[in-house]
Scaffold this active site. Structure first.
Site, PDB file in Angstrom:
ATOM      1  N   ASP A  13       4.368  13.710 -34.482  1.00  0.00           N
ATOM      2  CA  ASP A  13       4.171  12.826 -35.641  1.00  0.00           C
ATOM      3  C   ASP A  13       4.697  13.446 -36.931  1.00  0.00           C
ATOM      4  OD1 ASP A  13       2.685  11.006 -33.948  1.00  0.00           O
ATOM      5  OD2 ASP A  13       1.004  12.408 -34.130  1.00  0.00           O
ATOM      6  N   HIS A  41       7.540   6.685 -32.089  1.00  0.00           N
ATOM      7  CA  HIS A  41       8.287   7.028 -33.293  1.00  0.00           C
ATOM      8  C   HIS A  41       8.611   5.754 -34.066  1.00  0.00           C
ATOM      9  CE1 HIS A  41      10.769   7.478 -29.596  1.00  0.00           C
ATOM     10  NE2 HIS A  41      11.502   6.555 -30.163  1.00  0.00           N
TER      11      HIS A  41
END
EC number: 6.3.4.4
Length: 427
Positions: A13, A41
């Site tokens: 992340d 993503h």
């Protein structure tokens, strides 16, 4: 020819999606080398947000996309993502390695039941079947994409596996068995959609290398979730380091540009030690400003200060020679910013991360404290125009890790990026 590799330096992340997206503008092939649909993503293009879990981030730039042998594939999720491309008129070529393993319904079932059984000791998995699928791969009973191309082989392997899995589901977990015919018929539909994409990707990549094409290798998750080098057992089930890219068929010696992505603060999802975790309202503020919620699970991420021990470890393990810093804009209007420079436990100073999670849980962070900056930096284009406090924060990181931060992301959109040398701005 140039081969780039992009990896996360923390717990995933970090904002790899955005960096990969603009790096892909002049790339011929984007290769995903690990993980499954547990890795989300997010890419923002023209104010439109795209979230992918399996397809590489570079897919929006028209690069040819490869899902490598070490990726585990949930066919339904992949089909849904292909539909997103179709509905948005995004044209690209997708190649699926014929060696990649397939996530089956019993993998997802095992993931759910195992987490339930662990109770308070659960790992915090995404319950997507990733771990059980990799377990079958290591146990040499997994079903590969090549098996999908022969219905008889697929049906026989499914039957053999399901008989054993149902025994465990019924006798160990006291749950209902899965139905063979339902799974077979469902997967036959998936096969019809995906079979034309399954091929020998190793051969494609070797030809691309020999033809001096530009290749970008994309890692999922981050260094601290690596199955070998992360905070075991609170890790993912695959190797997340650049070295794992060799599994795609690309020699590591060919990868010259190794880019590590650092988020300006730390975050992690699920259980596990987190030395710099912020347990007060500042953590909540950062989470909300940065929209720090799992793109796959929607779970709130745990927030912490930047931990340089993780960054140094990632640089060493991946032999990184470039860094990008993301989400710096999220830290404005915070009075004091902290960076962890070491750990302390019982009078001992650690300049490295201990192996034992039990030890990591006990250490205390040693911080360098910085004055925060108030300005909104999201529209700044030049490094020298950043507030001096922001530059001091950045330059301290560079001094400590010994590598320049070449790319700064100050917003989720492509254009909200600051380049500190010509090499990257010309990509």
């Amino acid at each position: 020819m140039a081969i780039y590799a992009v990896v996360g330096t923390q717990w995933g992340d970090e904002g790899k999606g955005k960096i990969i997206d603009f790096l892909s503008s002049k790339i011929d092939y984007v290769v995903r080398f690990n993980g499954g649909n547990n890795a989300g993503h997010t890419i923002v293009v023209n104010d439109k947000k795209f979230i992918f879990n399996l397809l590489p981030s570079g897919v929006l730039q028209g690069a040819k996309c490869i899902l490598g042998p070490s990726v585990v594939i949930d066919p339904l999720i992949l089909i849904q993502e292909l539909e997103v491309l179709k509905n948005n008129n995004i044209k690209t070529e997708i190649f699926i390695s014929d060696k990649a393993h397939i996530i089956m319904p019993y993998h997802i079932k095992f993931d759910e039941l195992s987490e339930q059984k662990k109770g308070i000791h659960k790992i915090g998995t995404t319950k997507k079947g990733i771990g059980p699928c990799y377990a079958d791969k290591i146990n040499r009973i997994g079903i590969r994409t090549i098996d999908l191309l022969n219905t008889e082989i697929f049906a026989n392997k499914l039957k053999t596996n399901l008989e054993e899995k149902n025994q465990i589901i019924e006798k160990i977990y006291n749950d209902k068995p899965l139905d063979y015919d339902d799974i077979l018929n469902t997967y036959k539909k998936y096969i019809e959609i995906l079979k034309s994409l399954i091929t020998n990707t190793e051969k494609i990549l070797h030809h691309a290398i020999n033809s001096e094409k530009y290749i970008l290798i994309e890692g999922a998750q981050g260094t601290m979730l690596d199955i070998e080098h992360g905070t075991f057992p609170f890790v993912t089930s695959s190797n997340t380091l650049i070295t794992a890219a060799a599994g795609c068929g690309i020699p590591i010696s060919k990868i010259k540009q190794k880019i590590g992505i650092i988020k300006a603060f730390s975050s992690r999802v699920g259980s596990g030690p987190f030395v710099t975790e912020i347990s007060n309202s500042i953590g909540d503020i950062i989470r909300e400003k940065g929209q720090e919620y799992g793109s796959t699970t929607k779970r709130p991420r745990r927030i912490g200060w930047l931990d340089l021990l993780t960054i140094k470890k990632a640089i060493a393990l991946n032999e990184l020679n470039h860094l990008a810093l993301t989400k710096l804009d999220i830290l404005n209007n915070i009075e004091s910013l902290k960076i962890c420079i070491a750990y302390e436990f019982q009078g001992k100073i650690y300049d490295y991360i201990p192996t034992s999670c039990e030890t990591i849980e006990k250490v205390k962070p040693i911080y360098k404290v910085f004055k925060g900056f108030k300005e909104d930096i999201s529209n700044i284009k030049n490094y020298d125009d950043l507030p001096i406090e922001a530059r001091e924060y950045i330059e301290f990181i560079e001094k400590e890790v010994g590598i320049q931060i070449s790319i700064l992301s100050v917003g989720s959109e492509r254009e909200k990026t600051i380049f500190r040398n010509q090499e990257w701005s010309n990509i």
